[in-house]
Design an enzyme around this catalytic site. Structure first.
Site, PDB file in Angstrom:
ATOM      1  N   ASP A   1      27.692  41.991  42.220  1.00 50.63           N
ATOM      2  CA  ASP A   1      28.232  43.101  41.458  1.00 50.63           C
ATOM      3  C   ASP A   1      28.336  42.618  40.006  1.00 50.63           C
ATOM      4  OD1 ASP A   1      29.721  45.572  40.919  1.00 50.63           O
ATOM      5  OD2 ASP A   1      31.467  44.245  40.761  1.00 50.63           O
TER       6      ASP A   1
ATOM      7  N   ASP B   1      30.425  44.470  36.808  1.00 48.47           N
ATOM      8  CA  ASP B   1      31.733  44.645  36.167  1.00 48.47           C
ATOM      9  C   ASP B   1      32.858  44.190  37.085  1.00 48.47           C
ATOM     10  OD1 ASP B   1      30.457  45.716  33.989  1.00 48.47           O
ATOM     11  OD2 ASP B   1      30.723  47.800  34.610  1.00 48.47           O
TER      12      ASP B   1
END
Length: 222
Positions: free
Chosen positions: A17, A19
């Site tokens: 991932d 952010d």
């Protein structure tokens, strides 16, 4: 490329991932939503509270039901693009060492954001960009659906069992688990439900992630 089924020398992959996992964008996201709320004369704190737990279109439906959702989304995208150009971004400690230490072609990014913003943030923080980025435009079903992570694995030529997902948020964790992958959580005081292993920070996880890519297949959930 992977070796034949059942062989212990199959290549292993790491799917990140972005952010909250590799880049600390909390203050940026809050600033974007505050500006968005001000444009519509809404309470910024309430808008941000809703935005944290819903997707943008769902947020608009709750906080600005009388507004054209396409107009709301267009403004949000404009603000986010401007933030990528002018905002200050910070990579989490250990992110650069980790990404530079992974074998080329052995990792990918899986994000609910858009690729051009990810590339802009990585350029601002000096992080390397992988060949495979699965963004919001690449899939019809976002996290917590398994589709984003399954697409990343397919584009890498990897089996789900050979993939390690690094996430910070519940929806991403569920996505990775539903994809049949090993999932490790980072950057949270408490473990997200379902993770196979938890680290309070990305920095703490770095040596374990690097070791996982070179260790015997099947050892990831230890």
């Amino acid at each position: 490329m992977t070796s034949g089924p059942g062989r212990p020398d199959r290549m292993k992959y790491v799917l990140f991932d972005v952010d909250g996992t590799l880049i600390d964008a909390v203050s940026n996201q809050r600033r974007v939503w505050e500006t968005w709320a001000e444009r519509y004369g809404l309470d910024a704190d309430e808008v941000y509270r809703v935005a944290l737990r819903t997707r943008p279109m769902e947020t608009f439906a709750q906080v600005a039901a009388d507004r054209d959702p396409s107009e709301c989304l267009a403004l949000l995208h404009d603000l986010e693009d401007e933030d990528v150009r002018s905002g200050v971004y910070t990579a989490f400690h250990g992110a650069s060492e980790l990404l530079h230490g992974l074998p080329p072609g052995a990792w990918a990014l899986v994000t609910s954001n858009y690729e051009h913003r990810v590339r802009g943030r990585f350029e601002r923080t000096g992080l390397p960009v992988p060949e495979v980025i699965v963004d919001a435009a690449a899939v019809e079903e976002g996290k917590p659906s398994p589709v984003p992570y399954l697409q990343a694995a397919a584009r890498l030529g990897a089996l789900p069992a050979d993939c390690l997902v690094i996430e910070d948020a519940p929806s991403g964790v569920r996505s990775g688990i539903r994809a049949g992958m090993t999932v490790w959580g980072v950057n949270a005081a408490a473990a997200v439900e379902g993770v196979h292993r938890h680290f309070a920070s990305l920095r703490e996880a770095v040596p374990h992630i690097l070791a996982w890519t070179s260790g015997p297949r099947g050892s990831a959930a230890v």
